[in-house]
Scaffold this active site. Structure first.
Site, short mmCIF file in Angstrom:
data_model
loop_
_atom_site.label_atom_id
_atom_site.label_comp_id
_atom_site.label_asym_id
_atom_site.label_seq_id
_atom_site.Cartn_x
_atom_site.Cartn_y
_atom_site.Cartn_z
N PHE A 172 0.85 -1.19 0.00
CA PHE A 172 0.00 0.00 0.00
C PHE A 172 0.89 1.24 0.00
O PHE A 172 0.83 2.09 0.88
CB PHE A 172 -0.97 0.01 1.17
N GLY B 140 5.93 8.42 0.79
CA GLY B 140 7.01 8.10 1.72
C GLY B 140 7.83 6.92 1.21
O GLY B 140 9.07 6.96 1.21
N HIS B 141 7.15 5.86 0.77
CA HIS B 141 7.86 4.71 0.19
C HIS B 141 8.58 5.11 -1.09
O HIS B 141 9.69 4.67 -1.36
CB HIS B 141 6.87 3.58 -0.12
N GLN C 74 4.49 -9.68 12.94
CA GLN C 74 4.63 -8.44 13.72
C GLN C 74 3.29 -7.86 14.16
O GLN C 74 3.25 -6.78 14.74
CB GLN C 74 5.44 -7.41 12.93
N GLN D 190 12.67 7.27 8.55
CA GLN D 190 12.90 7.76 9.90
C GLN D 190 11.60 7.95 10.68
O GLN D 190 11.63 8.13 11.89
CB GLN D 190 13.67 9.08 9.85
#
Length: 283
Positions: free
Chosen positions: A32, A36-37, A61, A147
């Site tokens: 998705f 940012g990716h 996770q 980050q």
């Protein structure tokens, strides 16, 4: 751009590229994908001959009451973004390809005991395990992480040092929406009212930066940031903490660069929106 579904097929391509003397960069994701990716893939493209993106919602996770099934997925959209950014390979396995009655996991202590790890006790064991597997499968020279997930980044770096992985970890800056909200796959959970309410997070970050510039007690920063968040009726604080950026342990006074981390529930969404910032002291 190629797509692989199996470990064997991925390793075969990686071995071929290695024989050709090519450098390999890895961008691990849970799909998705958003801007940012894209920024991670773009950076990876700049620094490596081959760009590998993993697109895998990792079940190990997620806790029992977390949003594994609801986690957003759109593989066709992911492929389009990866191709636009210049990726060479997307590794998109199914859970049964990555885990066959597993007995071995990778855990990390101390760094995973605070912040998100405090309320999600299995989360970072799952993260470390799947990232270790991806490092073995893709054999990257460099791997790229955002980050925004600052605790995860610190944990991956420590794991790489402790277990002598031959890979360089590259941390990339937070990418934010025009109004300041950090880009996140989970932002899609928010309705219009909740999306507007979530801006209390970026306002809290800004307020914390103002307070921290000249050095102060950590409690003073936390008090001001909590006040901003708690003024928003739809927000519920999971935690706001000032920690050492390397050890993830709380610090009482801000006298050097620190990590101010927070996780906040907005409305009734499952999970939390976490936004992090490293707040350096003014020179």
């Amino acid at each position: 751009m190629q797509v692989t579904k199996t470990v064997e097929a991925t390793r075969s391509l990686v071995k071929q590229w290695k024989r050709e003397g090519k450098t390999i960069g890895l961008v691990p994701t849970m799909g998705f994908l958003h801007e940012g990716h894209a920024s991670l893939i773009r950076k990876c493209r700049e620094e490596n001959d081959i760009v590998v993106v993993s697109d895998f919602v990792n079940p190990t996770q997620f806790g029992p009451n977390e949003d594994l099934e609801a986690y957003p997925r759109d593989f066709e959209r992911d492929c389009a973004l990866c191709e636009k950014m210049g990726a060479d390979l997307i590794f998109n396995p199914q859970p049964e390809e990555m885990y066959q009655d597993p007995c071995a996991y990778v855990s990390i202590h101390t760094l995973s005991d605070t912040l998100c790890g405090k309320t999600r006790p299995i989360h970072f064991k799952g993260v470390c395990t799947v990232v270790s597997k991806l490092f073995h499968i893709a054999a990257p020279d460099k791997a790229y992480f955002g980050q925004k997930d600052a605790q995860q980044l610190a944990i991956i770096r420590k794991m790489v040092r402790d277990l002598n992985f031959d890979v360089e970890i590259v941390g990339c800056p937070i990418v934010r929406e025009a109004d300041g909200l950090a880009k996140s796959s989970r932002n899609t959970y928010l309705n219009d009212e909740e999306r507007k309410a979530a801006l209390c997070l970026s306002r809290a970050v800004k307020r914390g930066q103002e307070v921290i510039r000249t050095g102060c007690e950590s409690e003073a920063v936390l008090k001001e940031m909590r006040a901003v968040i708690e003024a928003e009726p739809l927000a519920r604080v999971d935690y706001v903490s000032v920690v050492d950026a390397l050890t993830m342990q709380p610090v009482e006074r801000v006298e050097k660069d620190v990590l101010v981390a927070m996780a906040v529930y907005i409305g009734v969404i499952i999970g939390c929106i976490a936004q992090y910032t490293v707040m350096p002291l003014a020179a």
